[in-house]
Design an enzyme around this catalytic site. Structure first.
Site, short mmCIF file in Angstrom:
data_model
loop_
_atom_site.label_atom_id
_atom_site.label_comp_id
_atom_site.label_asym_id
_atom_site.label_seq_id
_atom_site.Cartn_x
_atom_site.Cartn_y
_atom_site.Cartn_z
N ASP A 203 -0.45 -1.42 5.90
CA ASP A 203 -0.61 -0.55 7.40
C ASP A 203 -0.79 -1.81 8.22
OD1 ASP A 203 0.66 1.15 6.38
OD2 ASP A 203 -0.37 2.87 6.31
N ASP B 237 -7.76 1.14 8.29
CA ASP B 237 -7.19 2.00 6.75
C ASP B 237 -6.71 0.95 6.09
OD1 ASP B 237 -8.72 4.37 5.93
OD2 ASP B 237 -7.01 5.75 6.32
N GLU C 202 0.93 -1.07 -0.02
CA GLU C 202 0.31 0.10 0.36
C GLU C 202 0.61 1.42 -0.10
OE1 GLU C 202 -2.05 -0.10 3.39
OE2 GLU C 202 -2.70 2.33 3.46
#
Ligand code: 0RA
Length: 659
Positions: A521, A525, A443
Site C-alpha cells: 500500500d 504501513d 502485501e
C-alpha cells in the site's frame, strides 16, 4: 580537467579583480556542468549534501577545538543558514591569489583544506568537496565572518562574487555564517526535509561529543506547547558513541550493564568505539570514517572484527569456558547480539566499493585491531562477570548456528522431495525463462487476489504475503527458516541459502524470476512493510539486490475524476495540476479519490497503474538504499514502542526516496 593550468596563466597575466572572477567561473563552472560528480546527484540527496558540506567545515573547526556550537536554519524562503562560533574563515589578503583568503576558500575548488591543515579532510567520498562547491551550486550565497575584531562579508551568485570582501564593522565575536539558496536550475527539488537534516545532526552530535548542534525550520510555525514557535531541535552528547549505542539498544534487552567504551589513538589514527551485547540474535555494527557512515565497511571494520574475535577467544580459552563446547566457534558467533559503533578519523581516506563507502586504507586495520585488543582485553580482565556473560552468549550463538544449519537443510531437502515444491499460495506464471519473468510480493491476501486477476499470467507471478512478515531482526536464525512467509519467498524464488557455514552465501543459480517486485500500500504501513522486506533481502539475499533484481512497485496516491476524464496521480503536485486542469472545464465537480491501499483499486486499475510494464514505474532497490533501510530498521526495531513510531514514519519515506 586542465582549468588549473589555464587559471595559473590568467593569474600571471592579470592581477586585477575581474580576471580573478574569470578563474572563479572556470573552476566552478565545472561543478555546475557536472554537479553529480561532486555531490552524488541533483535530487533530494545532493540537495541535503550541500548542507552537510557546510556543516562539515564547522565540524572540522570544532574538532580542531575552536567551535562549540553549530546552528542550522531553514529560512522562510527555502535558503539555509549554517552558523558557527569557530575562528572564522581567514580573511587576510592572499598574496599569490591577489585577493582575500575568504574569497579563495569560497570560490576555488578544494581551497578550504589547503588552508586548514589540521583537519581530517575527506577525499573521494561524497563530503569534503569544499564549501566552494556549495557556492557554485547556489543561485545566491552570502558569507559573514567574525574575526580579528571585525565583521567581513561577501555575496555571490552561482559562485561568482558580486564584490570584493568588504568590512562591515567591529565585533568581538568570532565565527562564520553561511547562507545559501540551492540553484533550482540545477536541483530537481529544492525542498529541504527537516527529518533528514535533523537526523544527520543527531548523528553528528553522537559522533562528535561536546558539540551543540541545533536546527530550526522557519518555513512553518507550529504549536509547540509554549505558544506558537518554529519547529526546532537541539542535539548535544556528553558521552558520544556510548550514548549512541544506548539509543540503538534502547528497546533491546541488555546482556550486561556496562557499555564497553574505547577511545584511543593508535599510530596517529584516532579510534573511538562503543559496544554492548543484547539478547537479540542480530549484529548491529555501524562504522564511520571522518563522520561518514561506511555502509560497505572496510579496513576499520575488519580490524574491529579481528580484534574482537581474538580478544574474546583468548579470554574464553584462558578461563576454560570453552571446554563444554562441542563445535568450533566462528567469527559470526562473536557478533550475535552485538551492537557497536566504530568511528575513526583518517587523514587521507581511500574510499572504495560500489557506493564509495568502503574504507581501503590498510594501516587502519592494525590500528583498530590494536585498540580493541588492548582496551577490550583490559575491560574483560577488570569485569570478569561481564566477560563470562559475553562468552556464554557466544557459545550459545555457536550452538544456535548449528541448529539453524540443520533446520535449513531440512527445509531444502523437503522442497526437493515434494515435487515442484512451490508454495500453494504462489500464482505462478506460464513462462519459464527467468530473464523475462517477474514475481510480485504483495502485501495481504486481498490485494494478492486483485493482483492475480489483473496480472498478465504469461510472465507475472503473484505471491501474497500475509500481514507483516516476520521481523528478521528479532528472530533466531533457525526460526527465520521456520517462518511460513519466508520459506515461501525462498521456495517461490527457487534460491537456496548456502549450506556451508557462511549463512550469507546465496545460490542464485535457480532464481526463477529476474524481477522481484515488492508491492505494498502507498501508506505508512505499506512503506513500513516495504522497508521490512528490503531489510530481509538485504540481510539474507544481498546477491539478489547486487544483481539489480529487486524492485519496488509504485501504486498511485490519487485518482482525480471529472465526468469522463480520469487521471492517476503519484504526488501532491500531480494531483494539484490535474485538479486545476479539469477544473477549467465547464460544469461538474472534480472528484478526488485518495488511494489508501492496493485493495481500493480493481484489477484493471491495478494493472494500468502499477503492473503494466508499458505504463508503470518500478524503483530499483540499490544496495545503498537497502543498507539505509536496514540501518533505519536496526536503529528502530526491537519492539515497536510508541515514541519510535513517528521516527519510523518519517524515515521509512526517506529509505525509499531514491531506490
Ligand atoms: C580555512 C582555514 C581555517 C578555518 C576555516 C577555513 C574555516 C572554514 C569554515 C567554514 C565554515 N566555518 C568555518 N570555520 C573555519 C583556519 C583558520 C585559522 O587558522 O585561524
Amino acid at each position: 580537467m586542465n582549468t588549473g593550468k589555464l587559471n595559473e596563466k590568467l593569474n600571471k597575466n592579470n592581477g586585477k579583480y575581474s580576471a580573478e572572477s574569470i578563474q572563479v567561473l572556470e573552476g566552478l563552472e565545472a561543478v555546475r556542468k557536472r554537479p553529480a560528480m561532486y555531490i552524488g546527484d541533483t535530487a533530494t540527496k545532493g540537495l541535503h549534501h550541500l548542507v552537510y558540506e557546510v556543516i562539515d567545515n564547522s565540524i572540522d573547526e570544532a574538532l580542531a577545538g575552536f567551535c562549540r556550537t553549530i546552528d542550522v536554519i531553514i529560512n522562510e524562503d527555502g535558503s539555509v543558514t549554517v552558523q558557527d562560533d569557530g575562528r572564522g574563515i581567514p580573511t587576510d589578503y592572499h598574496e599569490k591569489e591577489k585577493r582575500s583568503a575568504l574569497e579563495v576558500v569560497m570560490t576555488v575548488l578544494h581551497a578550504g583544506g589547503k588552508f586548514n591543515k589540521d583537519s581530517y579532510k575527506v577525499s573521494g567520498g561524497l563530503h569534503g568537496v569544499g564549501v566552494s562547491c556549495v557556492n557554485a551550486l547556489s543561485s545566491y550565497l552570502e558569507v559573514v565572518v567574525y574575526r580579528d575584531g571585525k565583521v567581513y562579508k561577501q555575496e555571490y551568485e552561482r559562485g561568482k562574487p558580486l564584490y570584493p570582501v568588504k568590512e562591515m564593522g567591529n565585533s568581538e565575536n568570532t565565527g562564520t555564517i553561511v547562507t545559501f539558496k540551492a540553484d533550482n536550475t540545477i536541483f530537481s527539488t529544492t525542498d529541504y526535509n527537516f527529518e533528514i537534516l535533523s537526523s544527520r545532526l543527531r548523528e553528528l552530535a553522537f559522533l562528535n561529543k561536546g558539540i551543540t548542534l541545533t536546527i530550526t525550520d522557519k518555513r512553518e510555525i507550529e504549536e509547540n506547547g509554549n505558544g506558537n514557535g518554529y519547529r526546532s531541535e537541539k542535539f548535544y552528547s556528553e558521552e558520544g558513541l556510548k550514548e549512541f549505542v544506548r539509543l540503538l539498544d534502547a528497546t533491546r534487552e541488555k546482556l550486561t550493564d556496562n557499555i564497553i567504551y574505547i577511545e584511543t589513538v593508535k599510530n596517529e589514527i584516532p579510534v573511538e568505539i562503543a559496544l554492548q551485547y543484547n539478547t537479540s540474535f542480530s549484529e548491529n555494527i555501524h562504522s564511520y570514517v571522518n563522520n561518514i557512515n561506511t555502509i560497505e565497511g572496510g579496513t576499520h571494520l575488519a580490524g574491529f572484527r579481528r580484534g574482537l574475535t581474538r580478544t574474546l577467544k583468548n579470554y574464553a580459552e584462558k578461563s576454560g569456558l570453552l571446554s563444554k563446547l562441542k563445535f568450533d566457534i566462528n567469527g559470526d558467533d562473536f557478533r550475535e547480539g552485538l551492537t557497536a559503533v566504530i568511528s575513526v578519523k583518517v587523514a587521507e581516506p581511500q574510499f572504495e566499493g560500489q557506493t564509495k563507502t568502503k574504507l581501503g586504507n590498510s594501516d587502519v586495520m592494525g590500528s583498530v585491531d590494536m585498540a580493541v585488543s588492548t582496551l577490550l582485553g583490559n575491560h574483560l580482565e577488570e569485569n570478569p562477570k561481564d566477560a563470562r556473560t559475553i562468552v556464554n552468549k557466544v557459545i550459545l550463538a555457536a550452538q544456535a548456528r548449528h541448529a539453524a544449519r540443520k533446520a535449513r537443510e531440512l527445509v531444502q531437502r523437503k522442497n526437493v522431495l515434494s515435487g515442484s515444491g512451490l508454495p500453494g499460495k504462489l500464482a505462478d506464471c506460464a513462462d519459464r525463462d527467468p530473464v523475462t519473468t517477474e514475481i510480485f510480493l504483495v502485501e495481504g491476501d486481498s490485494a494478492g487476489g486483485t493482483a492475480k486477476q489483473g496480472r498478465d499470467r504469461r510472465f507475472q507471478a503473484i505471491l501474497p504475503l500475509r500481514g507483516k512478515i516476520l521481523n528478521v531482526e528479532k528472530a533466531m536464525p533457525h526460526k527465520i527458516f521456520d517462518n511460513e512467509e519466508i520459506k515461501n519467498i525462498f521456495t517461490a524464488l527457487g534460491v537456496s541459502v548456502g549450506t556451508e557455514d557462511d549463512s550469507k552465501a546465496l545460490n542464485l543459480e535457480g532464481l526463477r524470476y529476474h524481477k522481484v517486485i515488492i508491492m505494498t500500500d502507498a501508506d505508512v504501513d505499506g512503506s513500513h512493510i516495504t522497508t521490512l522486506i528490503m531489510t530481509f533481502f538485504y540481510r539474507h539475499m544481498e546477491e539478489l539486490i547486487k544483481n539489480g533484481f529487486l524492485y519496488i512497485a509504485t501504486p498511485p496516491l490519487y485518482l482525480v475524476k471529472k465526468a469522463k476524464q480520469e487521471r492517476y496521480c503519484w504526488s501532491e503536485e500531480e494531483r494539484q495540476a490535474a485538479v486545476e486542469e479539469f477544473g477549467k472545464g465547464k460544469d461538474g465537480s472534480v472528484h478526488i479519490q485518495r488511494y489508501k491501499g492496493l485493495g481500493e483499486m480493481n484489477a484493471e486499475q491495478l494493472w494500468d497503474t502499477t503492473m503494466n510494464p508499458e505504463t508503470r514505474t518500478l524503483r530499483q532497490v540499490t544496495i545503498e538504499s537497502a543498507a539505509e533501510a536496514d540501518r533505519i530498521f536496526s536503529m528502530l526495531m526491537g519492539d515497536d514502542v510508541p515514541p519510535r513510531r513517528e521516527f519510523i514514519e518519517s524515515h521509512a519515506k526517506y529509505a525509499n526516496i531514491d531506490v
